[in-house]
Design a protein around this motif. Sequence first.
Motif, PDB file in Angstrom:
ATOM      1  N   ILE A  10       0.841  -1.201   0.000  1.00 45.09           N
ATOM      2  CA  ILE A  10       0.000   0.000   0.000  1.00 45.09           C
ATOM      3  C   ILE A  10       0.873   1.247   0.000  1.00 45.09           C
ATOM      4  O   ILE A  10       0.618   2.214  -0.729  1.00 45.09           O
ATOM      5  CB  ILE A  10      -0.943  -0.023   1.219  1.00 45.09           C
ATOM      6  CG1 ILE A  10      -1.974  -1.144   1.071  1.00 45.09           C
ATOM      7  CG2 ILE A  10      -1.629   1.325   1.400  1.00 45.09           C
ATOM      8  CD1 ILE A  10      -2.807  -1.379   2.309  1.00 45.09           C
ATOM      9  N   GLN A  11       1.915   1.219   0.810  1.00 51.40           N
ATOM     10  CA  GLN A  11       2.856   2.342   0.876  1.00 51.40           C
ATOM     11  C   GLN A  11       3.542   2.554  -0.469  1.00 51.40           C
ATOM     12  O   GLN A  11       3.695   3.690  -0.943  1.00 51.40           O
ATOM     13  CB  GLN A  11       3.895   2.054   1.962  1.00 51.40           C
ATOM     14  CG  GLN A  11       4.985   3.096   2.119  1.00 51.40           C
ATOM     15  CD  GLN A  11       6.042   2.658   3.126  1.00 51.40           C
ATOM     16  OE1 GLN A  11       5.864   1.675   3.848  1.00 51.40           O
ATOM     17  NE2 GLN A  11       7.155   3.365   3.160  1.00 51.40           N
ATOM     18  N   PHE A  12       3.942   1.456  -1.107  1.00 51.00           N
ATOM     19  CA  PHE A  12       4.631   1.545  -2.394  1.00 51.00           C
ATOM     20  C   PHE A  12       3.699   2.112  -3.468  1.00 51.00           C
ATOM     21  O   PHE A  12       4.083   2.997  -4.243  1.00 51.00           O
ATOM     22  CB  PHE A  12       5.121   0.157  -2.800  1.00 51.00           C
ATOM     23  CG  PHE A  12       6.094   0.149  -3.953  1.00 51.00           C
ATOM     24  CD1 PHE A  12       7.085   1.108  -4.075  1.00 51.00           C
ATOM     25  CD2 PHE A  12       6.024  -0.850  -4.913  1.00 51.00           C
ATOM     26  CE1 PHE A  12       7.991   1.089  -5.133  1.00 51.00           C
ATOM     27  CE2 PHE A  12       6.918  -0.881  -5.976  1.00 51.00           C
ATOM     28  CZ  PHE A  12       7.899   0.089  -6.087  1.00 51.00           C
ATOM     29  N   ARG A  13       2.470   1.637  -3.492  1.00 55.28           N
ATOM     30  CA  ARG A  13       1.507   2.140  -4.471  1.00 55.28           C
ATOM     31  C   ARG A  13       1.252   3.626  -4.252  1.00 55.28           C
ATOM     32  O   ARG A  13       1.136   4.411  -5.221  1.00 55.28           O
ATOM     33  CB  ARG A  13       0.210   1.341  -4.372  1.00 55.28           C
ATOM     34  CG  ARG A  13      -0.776   1.594  -5.478  1.00 55.28           C
ATOM     35  CD  ARG A  13      -1.901   0.576  -5.437  1.00 55.28           C
ATOM     36  NE  ARG A  13      -1.449  -0.743  -5.846  1.00 55.28           N
ATOM     37  CZ  ARG A  13      -1.443  -1.166  -7.110  1.00 55.28           C
ATOM     38  NH1 ARG A  13      -1.842  -0.362  -8.076  1.00 55.28           N
ATOM     39  NH2 ARG A  13      -1.039  -2.390  -7.396  1.00 55.28           N
ATOM     40  N   ALA A  14       1.179   4.050  -2.991  1.00 57.72           N
ATOM     41  CA  ALA A  14       0.919   5.453  -2.686  1.00 57.72           C
ATOM     42  C   ALA A  14       2.037   6.360  -3.183  1.00 57.72           C
ATOM     43  O   ALA A  14       1.790   7.506  -3.584  1.00 57.72           O
ATOM     44  CB  ALA A  14       0.721   5.627  -1.180  1.00 57.72           C
ATOM     45  N   LEU A  15       3.281   5.855  -3.171  1.00 54.94           N
ATOM     46  CA  LEU A  15       4.392   6.659  -3.680  1.00 54.94           C
ATOM     47  C   LEU A  15       4.187   7.019  -5.150  1.00 54.94           C
ATOM     48  O   LEU A  15       4.600   8.089  -5.597  1.00 54.94           O
ATOM     49  CB  LEU A  15       5.709   5.894  -3.514  1.00 54.94           C
ATOM     50  CG  LEU A  15       6.265   5.759  -2.109  1.00 54.94           C
ATOM     51  CD1 LEU A  15       7.445   4.789  -2.096  1.00 54.94           C
ATOM     52  CD2 LEU A  15       6.681   7.114  -1.561  1.00 54.94           C
ATOM     53  N   HIS A  16       3.554   6.134  -5.897  1.00 51.37           N
ATOM     54  CA  HIS A  16       3.313   6.370  -7.322  1.00 51.37           C
ATOM     55  C   HIS A  16       2.136   7.310  -7.562  1.00 51.37           C
ATOM     56  O   HIS A  16       1.926   7.760  -8.690  1.00 51.37           O
ATOM     57  CB  HIS A  16       3.042   5.042  -8.036  1.00 51.37           C
ATOM     58  CG  HIS A  16       4.213   4.106  -8.036  1.00 51.37           C
ATOM     59  ND1 HIS A  16       4.493   3.282  -6.975  1.00 51.37           N
ATOM     60  CD2 HIS A  16       5.170   3.862  -8.967  1.00 51.37           C
ATOM     61  CE1 HIS A  16       5.586   2.578  -7.246  1.00 51.37           C
ATOM     62  NE2 HIS A  16       6.006   2.902  -8.446  1.00 51.37           N
ATOM     63  N   GLU A  17       1.384   7.574  -6.521  1.00 52.72           N
ATOM     64  CA  GLU A  17       0.193   8.400  -6.667  1.00 52.72           C
ATOM     65  C   GLU A  17       0.387   9.800  -6.095  1.00 52.72           C
ATOM     66  O   GLU A  17      -0.477  10.658  -6.258  1.00 52.72           O
ATOM     67  CB  GLU A  17      -0.984   7.712  -5.975  1.00 52.72           C
ATOM     68  CG  GLU A  17      -1.337   6.359  -6.593  1.00 52.72           C
ATOM     69  CD  GLU A  17      -2.316   5.552  -5.756  1.00 52.72           C
ATOM     70  OE1 GLU A  17      -2.584   5.963  -4.599  1.00 52.72           O
ATOM     71  OE2 GLU A  17      -2.803   4.513  -6.239  1.00 52.72           O
ATOM     72  N   GLY A  18       1.515  10.028  -5.427  1.00 54.90           N
ATOM     73  CA  GLY A  18       1.764  11.316  -4.811  1.00 54.90           C
ATOM     74  C   GLY A  18       2.310  12.335  -5.799  1.00 54.90           C
ATOM     75  O   GLY A  18       2.536  12.034  -6.975  1.00 54.90           O
ATOM     76  N   PRO A  19       2.541  13.560  -5.351  1.00 52.90           N
ATOM     77  CA  PRO A  19       3.063  14.602  -6.224  1.00 52.90           C
ATOM     78  C   PRO A  19       4.546  14.393  -6.536  1.00 52.90           C
ATOM     79  O   PRO A  19       5.275  13.753  -5.773  1.00 52.90           O
ATOM     80  CB  PRO A  19       2.859  15.878  -5.407  1.00 52.90           C
ATOM     81  CG  PRO A  19       2.912  15.409  -3.982  1.00 52.90           C
ATOM     82  CD  PRO A  19       2.280  14.051  -3.985  1.00 52.90           C
TER      83      PRO A  19
END
Length: 274
Positions: A10-19
């Motif tokens: 989840i953390q890894f996926r969120a990195l791809h969705e951030g600014p």
Amino acid sequence: MSEALREKAIQFRALHEGPGAFVIPNPWDAGSARLLAGLGFPALATSSAACAVGLGRRDGGITRDEALAHAALIAAATDLPVSADLENGFGDAPEVVAETIRRAAEAGVAGCTIEDTTGRAGAPLYEFSLAVERVAAAVEAARGLDFPFVLTTRTHNLLFAEPKLEETLRRLQAFEAAGADVLFAPGLPDLAAVRTVCSALSKPFNFMVGIPGQSFSVEELAAAGVKRISLATSLWRAAMTALIETASAVRATGQFGFVDEVASTGEICRIMGI
């Protein structure tokens, strides 16, 4: 899968969705993984070439079991999400690639990269339709897992004779349509090409730093649309260069002045958190 791995994914996926863009460095063993984690990087990726050379072989010379064992070692070394470089999935058939994805999850990684190279000099890339079929099989396997595994697919079209950006785009767009989470094409020659690729995709794009004259700053890459920046063998090569230069100087001069300039074992261990 463990709750800890789910959280990493989840953390890894969120990195791809951030600014902006984030840098994902490539450690070559557990110690370098802990060092990079201690320096504040948000995620790590393995390098098939660094793994192979660490075993005294050329890139492409390791087995699936060896690659997964290496990935498991690095994934267990820190609390960071890890993406494994799994070459072409260690087999031509789509079902082999799918099995590699499932085994990667068992190794404890939050994602992996699969490429479209065959390992055969006469035909270095899989034929287009097979390349897409292999990605589709990898996607199906990833979606069958009980955590949000991040699948990156890459085309090496630009690294072989007569590279064409049009073919790179065709493959990346097909991989995206097949369901890949992140797209990757090493060898983009300039920022204009990076912008062209990123603007043609809706999924995050990974740029590989490491080719002289074709490596750009985080700011430049983020402005061009890049989301993730990997370093391939760059850090490992930097470390090996320092080893070569230092050891060569010792052998040539018999002097050990370098010990006054290097970090102490205590300082290195402090950064590693051990």
